[in-house]
Design an enzyme around this catalytic site. Structure first.
Site, PDB file in Angstrom:
ATOM      1  N   ASN A 117      48.088  41.733  32.981  1.00 14.08           N
ATOM      2  CA  ASN A 117      47.060  40.706  32.776  1.00 14.08           C
ATOM      3  C   ASN A 117      45.708  41.336  33.097  1.00 14.08           C
ATOM      4  OD1 ASN A 117      45.374  38.492  32.886  1.00 14.08           O
ATOM      5  ND2 ASN A 117      46.402  37.517  34.643  1.00 14.08           N
ATOM      6  N   TRP A 118      44.942  41.618  32.051  1.00 15.07           N
ATOM      7  CA  TRP A 118      43.673  42.321  32.248  1.00 15.07           C
ATOM      8  C   TRP A 118      42.603  41.423  32.884  1.00 15.07           C
ATOM      9  CZ3 TRP A 118      42.270  45.795  27.400  1.00 15.07           C
ATOM     10  CH2 TRP A 118      43.357  46.646  27.115  1.00 15.07           C
ATOM     11  N   LYS A 119      42.864  40.135  32.872  1.00 16.46           N
ATOM     12  CA  LYS A 119      41.873  39.143  33.361  1.00 16.46           C
ATOM     13  C   LYS A 119      40.522  39.389  32.657  1.00 16.46           C
ATOM     14  CE  LYS A 119      44.507  38.589  37.549  1.00 16.46           C
ATOM     15  NZ  LYS A 119      44.552  38.251  38.952  1.00 16.46           N
ATOM     16  N   HIS A 142      48.184  30.150  34.988  1.00 16.55           N
ATOM     17  CA  HIS A 142      47.855  31.135  36.032  1.00 16.55           C
ATOM     18  C   HIS A 142      47.086  30.426  37.151  1.00 16.55           C
ATOM     19  CE1 HIS A 142      46.008  34.514  38.087  1.00 16.55           C
ATOM     20  NE2 HIS A 142      46.951  35.263  37.551  1.00 16.55           N
ATOM     21  N   GLU A 176      44.572  31.196  38.744  1.00 20.91           N
ATOM     22  CA  GLU A 176      43.105  31.184  38.571  1.00 20.91           C
ATOM     23  C   GLU A 176      42.690  30.076  37.609  1.00 20.91           C
ATOM     24  OE1 GLU A 176      42.794  35.368  37.673  1.00 20.91           O
ATOM     25  OE2 GLU A 176      43.372  35.786  39.746  1.00 20.91           O
ATOM     26  N   GLU A 179      53.963  33.816  41.247  1.00 20.81           N
ATOM     27  CA  GLU A 179      52.824  34.555  41.798  1.00 20.81           C
ATOM     28  C   GLU A 179      52.269  33.811  43.007  1.00 20.81           C
ATOM     29  OE1 GLU A 179      50.856  37.195  38.622  1.00 20.81           O
ATOM     30  OE2 GLU A 179      50.023  35.205  38.392  1.00 20.81           O
ATOM     31  N   GLY A 196      45.586  39.841  44.048  1.00 24.49           N
ATOM     32  CA  GLY A 196      44.331  40.570  44.233  1.00 24.49           C
ATOM     33  C   GLY A 196      43.990  40.849  45.691  1.00 24.49           C
ATOM     34  N   SER A 200      49.674  41.624  43.585  1.00 32.63           N
ATOM     35  CA  SER A 200      49.515  42.971  44.164  1.00 32.63           C
ATOM     36  C   SER A 200      50.701  43.894  43.900  1.00 32.63           C
ATOM     37  CB  SER A 200      49.219  42.884  45.666  1.00 32.63           C
ATOM     38  OG  SER A 200      47.988  42.216  45.877  1.00 32.63           O
ATOM     39  N   GLY A 220      48.165  42.535  37.711  1.00 36.92           N
ATOM     40  CA  GLY A 220      46.722  42.374  37.494  1.00 36.92           C
ATOM     41  C   GLY A 220      46.028  43.717  37.681  1.00 36.92           C
TER      42      GLY A 220
HETATM   43  P1  PGA Z   1      47.094  41.337  41.006  1.00 35.83           P
HETATM   44  O1  PGA Z   1      47.096  40.085  39.985  1.00 35.83           O
HETATM   45  O2  PGA Z   1      48.185  42.264  40.558  1.00 35.83           O
HETATM   46  O3  PGA Z   1      45.724  41.941  40.893  1.00 35.83           O
HETATM   47  O4  PGA Z   1      47.372  40.785  42.361  1.00 35.83           O
HETATM   48  C1  PGA Z   1      48.283  39.523  39.521  1.00 35.83           C
HETATM   49  C2  PGA Z   1      47.990  38.323  38.640  1.00 35.83           C
HETATM   50  O5  PGA Z   1      47.133  37.512  38.985  1.00 35.83           O
HETATM   51  O6  PGA Z   1      48.624  38.158  37.568  1.00 35.83           O
END
Ligand code: PGA
Length: 251
Positions: A9-11, A96, A98, A168, A174, A214, A235
């Site tokens: 997931n490049w966000k 997600h 976010e 998640e 993150g 992470s 991520g």
């Molecule tokens: P992260 O993000 O690997 O940077 O913790 C994972 C995600 O939100 O899909």
């Protein structure tokens, strides 16, 4: 047989030229390797069409990070399932944390999106996960059960069998703090039991349940060796081709 699936997931990262670079690097890193997992990348919307043309001759598949639940219309700034399909998306990440916490998406909206994805032949990757406070208050199972039941509402058993679920924990996204393999396995086993109740044992046994939060090259192997962890939603570590490659190769 359930499949290992590693998704990146490049966000909100990578402009067009950076996206072209990352995909080219990733293709080189994966070329000639024996892969035991399907590989999906989810670049930002504006890069989907270009990335789609670059991955055509590779094993990499394309996902979007979100979409709207309506077919079309006056929804300024939104993207429809049909638009995603037209630029080659086979998957879409939905719910997600976010999207839920920053953009106020509710379980009801997410459920509509799941239905809309299926109506357009796109496989949803449905995310769920508890916050730190919820975990500390002993509410993790309850929160996840609520998110999954609401997200899967009114789906046919065959549709449930065609989804990907991503667990998640918000406190691990993150932050560099991964759930321990045991903590993640405990929730994944719980999710699979819940999926059995919502569909049936055979269907639930075949559903890929990814862990996210992470995931890095140095912890992926241990997480992915747990019996109910069938992939990763990555991520930060997917933004560099070599670290994403190492995660893909850890199964
Ligand atoms: P992260 O993000 O690997 O940077 O913790 C994972 C995600 O939100 O899909």
């Amino acid at each position: 047989m359930r499949k290992y699936i590693i998704a990146g997931n490049w966000k909100m990262n990578k402009n067009l030229s950076e996206a072209i670079q990352l995909v080219s690097d990733l293709k080189n890193e994966l070329a000639g390797k024996t892969l035991n997992a399907d590989v999906i990348i989810a670049p930002p919307f504006v890069n989907l069409e270009t990335v789609n043309s670059l991955i055509k001759d590779s094993v990499i598949k394309l996902a979007a990070q979100n979409m709207h639940f309506a077919d079309s219309g006056a929804f300024t700034g939104e993207i429809s399932a049909q638009m995603l399909k037209s630029v080659g998306c086979e998957y879409v990440i939905l719910g997600h944390s976010e999207r839920r916490t920053i953009f106020g998406e509710t379980d009801e909206m997410i459920n509509k999106k799941v239905h809309q994805a299926f109506a357009n032949n796109i496989t949803p990757i449905l995310c769920c996960g508890e916050s730190l406070e919820e975990r500390e208050n002993g509410k993790a199972f309850e929160i996840i059960e609520g998110q999954i039941k609401a997200g899967l509402k009114d789906l046919e058993t065959t549709q449930i069998g065609n989804m990907i679920i991503a667990y998640e924990p918000i406190w691990a996204i993150g932050t560099g703090k991964t759930a321990s393999p045991e903590q993640a396995q405990e929730i994944h086993a719980f999710i699979r039991k819940l999926l059995t109740e919502l569909s049936n044992e055979e269907t639930a046994n075949n559903i890929t349940i990814q862990y996210g939060g992470s995931v890095k090259p140095n912890n992926a192997k241990e997480l992915l060796s747990q019996p109910d962890i069938d992939g990763a939603l990555v991520g930060g570590a997917c933004l560099k081709a070599d670290s994403f490659r190492d995660i893909v190769l850890s199964v």
